[in-house]
Design a protein around this motif. Sequence first.
Motif, PDB file in Angstrom:
ATOM      1  N   SER A   1       0.810  -1.220   0.000  1.00  0.00           N
ATOM      2  CA  SER A   1       0.000   0.000   0.000  1.00  0.00           C
ATOM      3  C   SER A   1       0.839   1.264   0.000  1.00  0.00           C
ATOM      4  N   PHE A   2       2.001   1.216   0.641  1.00  0.00           N
ATOM      5  CA  PHE A   2       2.811   2.423   0.756  1.00  0.00           C
ATOM      6  C   PHE A   2       3.981   2.463  -0.216  1.00  0.00           C
TER       7      PHE A   2
ATOM      8  N   LEU B   1       2.426   1.260  -4.953  1.00  0.00           N
ATOM      9  CA  LEU B   1       1.105   1.852  -5.137  1.00  0.00           C
ATOM     10  C   LEU B   1       0.432   1.407  -6.431  1.00  0.00           C
TER      11      LEU B   1
ATOM     12  N   SER C   1      -2.035  -2.514  -6.633  1.00  0.00           N
ATOM     13  CA  SER C   1      -3.158  -2.771  -5.726  1.00  0.00           C
ATOM     14  C   SER C   1      -3.772  -4.137  -5.991  1.00  0.00           C
TER      15      SER C   1
ATOM     16  N   LYS D   1      -1.366  13.700   1.046  1.00  0.00           N
ATOM     17  CA  LYS D   1      -1.846  12.346   0.732  1.00  0.00           C
ATOM     18  C   LYS D   1      -1.583  11.439   1.929  1.00  0.00           C
TER      19      LYS D   1
ATOM     20  N   GLY E   1      -1.720   7.622   3.032  1.00  0.00           N
ATOM     21  CA  GLY E   1      -1.732   6.327   2.373  1.00  0.00           C
ATOM     22  C   GLY E   1      -2.811   5.402   2.887  1.00  0.00           C
TER      23      GLY E   1
ATOM     24  N   GLN F   1      -8.076   5.953   3.004  1.00  0.00           N
ATOM     25  CA  GLN F   1      -7.011   6.875   2.604  1.00  0.00           C
ATOM     26  C   GLN F   1      -7.616   8.231   2.272  1.00  0.00           C
TER      27      GLN F   1
END
Length: 424
Positions: free
Chosen positions: A138-139, A142, A145, A299, A301, A349
């Motif tokens: 997820s971090f 990106l 997914s 942003k 995450g 997020q």
Amino acid sequence: PHPSRHVESTMPMMSDLDGVAGRQGEGRWSHLLGFAASFALVAGEVGGAPVLGADDAATADGAHDLNYTTGTFFDDIFELYEADNGTEWERVSNDVAFLDIEAVYMVEALTRHEVMNMKSLAKYNYRDYHCVIINWLSFHQLARSDLREKLMDRAVNELGLFNDVRQWVSVYHEGLAASAAPWHSKEALRQRWPALADAVTALEKEVFATFRPELEHALAEPQHSEEHDENIHLYGNWTVVNLCDSYDKPSSQIPVRCAKPDIFSKSCKAVQKFDGALRKAYTFGVFAARFSSIHPGTKVGLHTGMHNQRLKVHCGIVNPDGLHLQFAGVNMTWKEGACEVIDDSFGHQIESRLDQRTRTILEIKLWHPDLYETGYRLSGDSEPNPGKKMRWTKLAKPREASPLRKGTDDAEESRKAAAMSGEL
């Protein structure tokens, strides 16, 4: 390993794995051999089910079939790991920036048969391995997914470790998971927890009358605000102002307390009134409250909370440009003056454009209203033996709320009170 297990003698021979689809040949299995003892120890609570034993290696639950069902996307994870294990986000802390490759091996070899025989501590470990991988994807990855979705689909539908592909936490209370939802509408809230619905309605009346003016006054002095310290915003500026806190374990005796009574006297009283209403109806109440501001060009995450034994109330203080929370596949916009109840154990997020002005909410963390009725809680990550079932004992009558007193060891006071209540 357990004395009755001879892992070396029951592992498949390397020659047996030649040409098996989806494996990286001897390299993957030799690595697994090196961690054989770790597998047995970590899942040591598995009731009589050998870890990587003969049955697992040679049957439909075992290593050969696992290659065909899961090898492809696991191979992609290994390739990403080998290609680049750094991170482009300087702010992200090491625990999510770097993948612990052992977690991938452990998850790949896990079978449903093992999960079905596991006790809570072993399940905690394997859920934690999933969270390690998901956080890294997820971090850091990106654009992939799809790998996170495949991993969670397997965890839910094949392994039975979680109930919902959108919900992943290490400390996972199964008694609360079956009826969990990412967001509770006003109608659903009133039907399920009427006392909470009434308390939220009363809280909404304080947004413009109390919370916003006291916060505006406090922000005139910058020292009251600090950067969010969990390192989950990839870029931009996310600040918080602490309002109330309590002991970090559920207790009917220790009410929420005001962290800054001289600045937020009315706001604290409003939160304490909310806390009292919840304790009266559900035994446990609020354990923290703060103001949270997402500034332009920020942003946050994709992440989840620490466990699924809590809910959050989000009250919109200021949101002039309609910033929204991307939450379990839907968008939820904070409305000024409105309070929403969410379950942050579901992935969420936030992304604020540079042209979107600052969004500020009041965030209240409360123990799940059904937690006491389940008969137990799971110990948290900061406690010995995280994931262990802690049964309730006799509950003491709640004390009156009081602000923090200068010059006292509040943590020690909380521990003594909790011990006297017989709950911990």
